[in-house]
Design a protein around this motif. Structure first.
Motif, short mmCIF file in Angstrom:
data_model
loop_
_atom_site.label_atom_id
_atom_site.label_comp_id
_atom_site.label_asym_id
_atom_site.label_seq_id
_atom_site.Cartn_x
_atom_site.Cartn_y
_atom_site.Cartn_z
N VAL A 303 50.69 21.00 -17.51
CA VAL A 303 50.09 20.64 -18.80
C VAL A 303 48.69 20.07 -18.57
N SER A 304 48.55 19.28 -17.53
CA SER A 304 47.26 18.65 -17.23
C SER A 304 46.18 19.69 -16.95
N VAL A 305 46.52 20.73 -16.19
CA VAL A 305 45.55 21.79 -15.89
C VAL A 305 45.14 22.51 -17.17
N THR A 306 46.12 22.85 -17.99
CA THR A 306 45.83 23.55 -19.26
C THR A 306 44.92 22.70 -20.14
N GLU A 307 45.20 21.41 -20.22
CA GLU A 307 44.37 20.52 -21.03
C GLU A 307 42.93 20.50 -20.53
N LYS A 308 42.77 20.46 -19.23
CA LYS A 308 41.41 20.39 -18.66
C LYS A 308 40.64 21.69 -18.90
N VAL A 309 41.32 22.84 -18.77
CA VAL A 309 40.64 24.11 -19.03
C VAL A 309 40.19 24.17 -20.48
N LEU A 310 41.09 23.81 -21.40
CA LEU A 310 40.74 23.82 -22.82
C LEU A 310 39.62 22.83 -23.13
N LYS A 311 39.64 21.70 -22.45
CA LYS A 311 38.58 20.71 -22.64
C LYS A 311 37.23 21.30 -22.25
N LEU A 312 37.18 22.04 -21.14
CA LEU A 312 35.93 22.65 -20.70
C LEU A 312 35.47 23.74 -21.66
N VAL A 313 36.42 24.55 -22.16
CA VAL A 313 36.05 25.58 -23.14
C VAL A 313 35.51 24.91 -24.40
N GLU A 314 36.16 23.82 -24.81
CA GLU A 314 35.66 23.07 -25.99
C GLU A 314 34.26 22.53 -25.73
N THR A 315 34.02 22.07 -24.52
CA THR A 315 32.70 21.52 -24.17
C THR A 315 31.61 22.57 -24.32
N VAL A 316 31.83 23.75 -23.76
CA VAL A 316 30.80 24.79 -23.87
C VAL A 316 30.71 25.35 -25.28
N SER A 317 31.78 25.22 -26.07
CA SER A 317 31.75 25.73 -27.45
C SER A 317 30.86 24.88 -28.35
N SER A 318 30.43 23.72 -27.84
CA SER A 318 29.53 22.87 -28.62
C SER A 318 28.09 23.36 -28.56
N THR A 319 27.84 24.42 -27.78
CA THR A 319 26.51 25.03 -27.73
C THR A 319 26.57 26.43 -28.32
N LYS A 320 25.47 26.87 -28.88
CA LYS A 320 25.41 28.20 -29.47
C LYS A 320 25.68 29.28 -28.42
N GLU A 321 25.09 29.10 -27.24
CA GLU A 321 25.29 30.07 -26.17
C GLU A 321 26.74 30.12 -25.72
N GLY A 322 27.37 28.96 -25.67
CA GLY A 322 28.77 28.91 -25.27
C GLY A 322 29.68 29.59 -26.27
N ARG A 323 29.43 29.35 -27.55
CA ARG A 323 30.24 29.99 -28.60
C ARG A 323 30.09 31.51 -28.53
N SER A 324 28.87 31.96 -28.27
CA SER A 324 28.63 33.39 -28.18
C SER A 324 29.43 34.02 -27.04
N GLU A 325 29.48 33.34 -25.89
CA GLU A 325 30.24 33.84 -24.75
C GLU A 325 31.73 33.86 -25.05
N ILE A 326 32.22 32.83 -25.71
CA ILE A 326 33.64 32.77 -26.05
C ILE A 326 34.02 33.92 -26.98
N CYS A 327 33.16 34.18 -27.95
CA CYS A 327 33.45 35.24 -28.92
C CYS A 327 33.45 36.62 -28.28
N GLU A 328 32.69 36.78 -27.20
CA GLU A 328 32.66 38.06 -26.50
C GLU A 328 33.93 38.27 -25.68
N GLU A 329 34.65 37.20 -25.42
CA GLU A 329 35.89 37.28 -24.64
C GLU A 329 37.09 37.23 -25.59
N ALA A 330 37.48 38.39 -26.10
CA ALA A 330 38.61 38.44 -27.05
C ALA A 330 39.88 37.89 -26.42
#
Length: 424
Positions: A303-330
């Motif tokens: 659970v701890s690993v999953t939480e940390k990965v999601l935390k990092l994805v959330e961190t990059v999603s706070s930038t426009k560039e990060g959101r764009s990359e996430i959206c490209e990864e269906a």
């Protein structure tokens, strides 16, 4: 001070070469040899002009106090005294193995401070000592000056590349043993950070070299040391700007790596990723793909690993560039939807925040389609019926509005008595 039947072994470094007694006030001559002050003073007062141990003619009869050795002798004396007190109170025999091991440890630390050629063996001995028990780690943490010596060794090592890596591995593992034991945690961090700022190239080069070529155990220790010195924005930027360091941390979180190594590398990335410049660096290094691979992996991560990965994805999603990359990864969006429920409350909040960011804030069509295909709307409704936080509930409301629920929506076929919670 010590009864004969205790058989306490006095480290040879602690004995005066003249009196052969434990030194009370060690001082060093210009030749580098240390004596007890009273013994060498008598030698000089008798008209001698040579060093008793080497017989070299003294260029100067001045001597300087050996503070480090005096401190180590005091620690050793206190250790022996504690065991004597324990013996007298319990009327039992002192464990000579325990005493001897600490004596040998203090000799090893003395070797380090004196720049002995045996420093690799001394470091290995210190690491083995600390790994034996939590009590030993506490003893190391209480040894004044020990951490400073280790931090000093993070400078370049000139014994050949292979030997350098081995030596640096021992240094970071020894340092890792006391990171969570030192009482003055702030003082420890400030000490390491100060050294990092003064010798940033050497220190970071050393830690990077261990991340690249060290064993799994030493890589974990290096990641923990990096995390411990990332105490403010300046230090986080300094670490992230070191060429190759963040890249190496990302290499350590691929699914085939050791699970403990993955978790510690993730912890380090979580800490250093908070400044905006570092978030953008992660995006440019294609970290979103790395995170996506972890989320879609079939491995049974904690659970701890999953939480940390999601935390990092959330961190990059706070930038426009990060959101764009996430959206490209269906596949990444779909994996995030799958983590909305049944992981933990922390994971749920991270997952919903990411979906809210890309679907509601960024209004990305690809991300919305990926959420729909992954049955995300149903999960959002189920989540709203749970005891989620007000913040999560509001983000769910925003997400449902974006999908414009109507008769053609996938929600129209969701047969439940709880559709009254829909905010439309």
């Amino acid at each position: 001070m010590v009864r004969d039947d205790l058989y306490i072994t006095v480290p040879s470094f602690f004995r005066c070469p003249i009196s052969l007694d434990v030194m009370k006030s060690p001082v060093s001559l210009c030749t580098g040899v240390t004596y007890d002050r009273s013994s060498i003073q008598r030698w000089l007062d008798n008209g001698n002009n040579t060093c008793p141990a080497t017989m070299q003619v003294l260029q100067s009869k001045d001597f300087v106090p050996n503070r480090n050795l005096q401190r180590l002798i005091q620690i050793w004396s206190d250790s022996v005294r504690d065991r004597v007190d324990s013996l007298e109170s319990s009327d039992s025999r002192v464990s000579t193995d325990s005493v001897d091991s600490r004596d040998q440890l203090l000799v090893a630390i003395t070797d380090l401070e004196s720049g002995s050629e045996n420093r690799f063996e001394s470091l290995a001995k210190i690491v083995r000592f600390g790994q034996d028990s939590e009590e030993n780690c506490d003893f190391l943490a209480r040894t004044e000056g020990f951490v400073s010596v280790l931090v000093g060794f993070l400078d370049n090592v000139d014994e050949g590349l292979e030997r350098s890596v081995e030596l640096l591995e021992q240094i970071v593992m020894a340092l890792n043993l006391v990171l969570n034991k030192i009482e003055n945690r702030e003082g420890l961090k400030n000490s390491i950070l100060k050294s990092l700022k003064e010798r940033e190239v050497q220190c970071l080069d050393s830690l990077l070299l261990v991340l690249q070529q060290g064993s799994v155990e030493s890589k974990i220790a290096s990641a923990r040391v990096l995390k411990s010195i990332a105490v403010d924005t300046e230090s986080k930027l300094l670490i992230a700007e070191k060429e190759g360091l963040v890249t190496e941390l990302l290499k350590l979180i691929t699914p085939e790596k050791d699970l403990n190594l993955i978790e510690n590398a993730l912890s380090c990335l979580v800490v250093i990723s908070t400044p905006k410049r570092n978030k953008l660096k992660l995006v440019h290094l294609e970290a979103v793909k790395v995170f996506s691979n972890l989320l879609t992996s079939n491995l049974n991560f904690s659970v701890s690993v999953t939480e940390k990965v999601l935390k990092l994805v959330e961190t990059v999603s706070s930038t426009k560039e990060g959101r764009s990359e996430i959206c490209e990864e269906a596949s990444c969006v779909a994996a995030i939807v799958n983590k909305v429920l049944k992981v933990s409350n922390v994971a749920t909040e991270h997952a919903v925040t990411i979906l809210w960011s890309v679907c509601y804030l960024f209004r990305d069509q690809k991300a919305q389609e990926a959420v729909t295909k992954a049955n995300g709307l149903t999960k959002i409704l189920l989540l709203m019926q749970s005891n989620c936080t007000p913040q999560v509930r509001q983000m769910c409301v925003d997400l449902l509005k974006i999908f414009r629920v109507n008769s053609k929506s996938c929600l129209s076929s969701y047969d439940t008595k709880t559709t009254h919670i829909m905010p439309f």
